[in-house]
Design an enzyme around this catalytic site. Structure first.
Site, mmCIF file in Angstrom:
data_model
loop_
_atom_site.group_PDB
_atom_site.id
_atom_site.type_symbol
_atom_site.label_atom_id
_atom_site.label_comp_id
_atom_site.label_asym_id
_atom_site.label_seq_id
_atom_site.Cartn_x
_atom_site.Cartn_y
_atom_site.Cartn_z
ATOM 1 N N ARG A 105 -11.890 -1.900 8.230
ATOM 2 C CA ARG A 105 -10.556 -2.514 8.131
ATOM 3 C C ARG A 105 -10.263 -3.386 9.341
ATOM 4 N NH1 ARG A 105 -8.311 1.613 6.865
ATOM 5 N NH2 ARG A 105 -8.539 1.117 4.667
ATOM 6 N N THR A 129 0.837 -1.200 0.000
ATOM 7 C CA THR A 129 0.000 0.000 0.000
ATOM 8 C C THR A 129 0.871 1.247 0.000
ATOM 9 O OG1 THR A 129 -1.716 1.238 1.202
ATOM 10 C CG2 THR A 129 -0.189 -0.032 2.551
ATOM 11 N N ASP A 141 -12.412 9.853 7.104
ATOM 12 C CA ASP A 141 -12.716 9.668 8.533
ATOM 13 C C ASP A 141 -13.419 10.858 9.194
ATOM 14 O OD1 ASP A 141 -11.827 7.072 8.639
ATOM 15 O OD2 ASP A 141 -9.863 7.552 9.490
ATOM 16 N N GLU A 173 -4.267 -1.128 -11.262
ATOM 17 C CA GLU A 173 -5.623 -1.111 -10.699
ATOM 18 C C GLU A 173 -6.586 -1.438 -11.826
ATOM 19 O OE1 GLU A 173 -7.268 1.254 -7.812
ATOM 20 O OE2 GLU A 173 -5.530 1.094 -6.488
ATOM 21 N N ASP A 176 -8.301 -3.021 -0.471
ATOM 22 C CA ASP A 176 -9.020 -2.040 -1.284
ATOM 23 C C ASP A 176 -10.290 -1.656 -0.536
ATOM 24 O OD1 ASP A 176 -8.892 -0.392 -3.549
ATOM 25 O OD2 ASP A 176 -10.439 -1.555 -4.531
ATOM 26 N N LYS A 187 -3.265 3.239 6.543
ATOM 27 C CA LYS A 187 -3.579 1.801 6.592
ATOM 28 C C LYS A 187 -2.483 1.049 7.346
ATOM 29 C CE LYS A 187 -6.034 1.490 2.124
ATOM 30 N NZ LYS A 187 -6.028 0.807 0.802
ATOM 31 N N PHE A 198 -7.608 9.287 8.609
ATOM 32 C CA PHE A 198 -7.199 9.793 7.293
ATOM 33 C C PHE A 198 -8.414 9.722 6.375
ATOM 34 C CE2 PHE A 198 -6.599 5.230 7.183
ATOM 35 C CZ PHE A 198 -7.024 4.863 5.913
ATOM 36 N N GLY A 199 -8.241 10.228 5.171
ATOM 37 C CA GLY A 199 -9.272 10.114 4.144
ATOM 38 C C GLY A 199 -10.611 10.674 4.591
HETATM 39 P P1 ITT Z 1 -3.560 1.945 -1.552
HETATM 40 O O1 ITT Z 1 -4.465 1.602 -2.710
HETATM 41 O O2 ITT Z 1 -2.148 2.253 -1.963
HETATM 42 O O3 ITT Z 1 -3.628 0.937 -0.447
HETATM 43 P P2 ITT Z 1 -5.389 4.176 -1.233
HETATM 44 O O4 ITT Z 1 -5.413 5.326 -0.279
HETATM 45 O O5 ITT Z 1 -5.467 4.478 -2.704
HETATM 46 O O6 ITT Z 1 -4.088 3.319 -0.889
HETATM 47 P P3 ITT Z 1 -7.944 2.775 -1.340
HETATM 48 O O7 ITT Z 1 -8.032 2.809 -2.819
HETATM 49 O O8 ITT Z 1 -8.301 1.519 -0.661
HETATM 50 O O9 ITT Z 1 -6.500 3.170 -0.817
HETATM 51 O O10 ITT Z 1 -8.802 3.928 -0.689
HETATM 52 C C1 ITT Z 1 -9.895 4.509 -1.316
HETATM 53 C C2 ITT Z 1 -10.151 5.861 -0.735
HETATM 54 O O11 ITT Z 1 -10.799 5.707 0.520
HETATM 55 C C3 ITT Z 1 -8.934 6.731 -0.500
HETATM 56 O O12 ITT Z 1 -9.303 8.056 -0.834
HETATM 57 C C4 ITT Z 1 -8.666 6.589 0.988
HETATM 58 O O13 ITT Z 1 -8.110 7.770 1.543
HETATM 59 C C5 ITT Z 1 -10.065 6.343 1.526
HETATM 60 N N1 ITT Z 1 -10.027 5.453 2.670
HETATM 61 C C6 ITT Z 1 -9.567 4.174 2.692
HETATM 62 N N2 ITT Z 1 -9.672 3.658 3.913
HETATM 63 C C7 ITT Z 1 -10.213 4.624 4.694
HETATM 64 C C8 ITT Z 1 -10.532 4.711 6.056
HETATM 65 O O14 ITT Z 1 -10.299 3.713 6.892
HETATM 66 N N3 ITT Z 1 -11.055 5.856 6.512
HETATM 67 C C9 ITT Z 1 -11.288 6.904 5.685
HETATM 68 N N4 ITT Z 1 -10.990 6.908 4.394
HETATM 69 C C10 ITT Z 1 -10.450 5.778 3.894
HETATM 70 NA NA NA Z 2 -5.833 2.594 -4.193
#
Ligand code: ITT
Ligand code: NA
Length: 183
Positions: free
Chosen positions: A167, A7, A143, A35, A66, A12, A140-141
């Site tokens: 997760r 990742t 959240d 992807e 994912d 994560k 992150f993201g």
């Molecule tokens: P990798 O594919 O390299 O693992 P990524 O950030 O691209 O990293 P994903 O495609 O799985 O991972 O994530 C999809 C989106 O959802 C991405 O914008 C993340 O920031 C968000 N995301 C994933 N898990 C999250 C979580 O636990 N809480 C909040 N947002 C999350």
């Molecule tokens: Na991704």
């Protein structure tokens, strides 16, 4: 045991390190797997895990995660396009879109795929919650806009988030399987 987590997302990795503390060490592997175009998180993660395991030419197993945020009132959007939507539109504007809806329910889904020389195994976890105006500094993201039991995921510690999150639940399913199937 060492878990090689493929990742680019440090959030994560932190969650995996917290979850597996005392059980396994977690090593982040940065590998830019293809992807595949699919609306299935499982397809994307399965292809990614297999491709990375083969490319690394090592016997060590890998895992790929994912994840997507599925908003009920938006027909499951952004779902498998969650990363693209975060990068383009952003979290704040997704919240504004959802705030126009009466139904603000949403679900996070994680598909975790383990790959080794014998093939792949798939584990899933999900959590249902409500979208709210951004609160909290953790996580992150998405959240800050995802509320569960009165707190956003960004207001929780990593341990608290793992106990209820998509997760964390996928980690639990993986850990249970791995304990019986170490191979
Ligand atoms: P990798 O594919 O390299 O693992 P990524 O950030 O691209 O990293 P994903 O495609 O799985 O991972 O994530 C999809 C989106 O959802 C991405 O914008 C993340 O920031 C968000 N995301 C994933 N898990 C999250 C979580 O636990 N809480 C909040 N947002 C999350
Ligand atoms: Na991704």
């Amino acid at each position: 045991m060492t878990i090689r987590f493929v990742t680019g997302n440090e959030g994560k990795v932190s969650e995996a390190r917290e979850y597996f503390e005392g059980i396994a060490s977690v090593e982040q592997v940065q590998y830019d797997y293809t992807e595949v175009q699919s609306d299935s998180l499982a397809d994307i993660a399965t292809h990614g895990a297999r491709e990375t395991f083969e490319a690394l030419e090592s016997d060590e197993p890998v895992i790929v995660d994912d994840t997507g945020l599925f908003v009920d009132a938006l027909g499951g959007f952004p779902g498998p396009y969650s990363a693209y939507v975060e990068d383009t539109v952003g979290v704040e504007r997704l919240w504004r879109l959802a705030s126009e809806e009466e139904n603000r329910r949403a679900r996070f889904r994680t598909v975790l795929v383990y790959a080794d020389a014998d093939g792949t195994e798939t584990f899933e976890g999900s959590v249902a919650g409500t979208l709210v105006a951004p609160r909290g500094e953790g996580g992150f993201g998405y959240d800050p806009i995802f509320e569960y039991n009165g707190a956003t995921l960004a207001e929780m510690s990593t341990e608290e988030k793992n106990a209820i999150s998509h997760r964390g639940r996928a980690f639990a399913a993986f850990a249970e399987w791995y304990a019986d199937n170490e191979r």
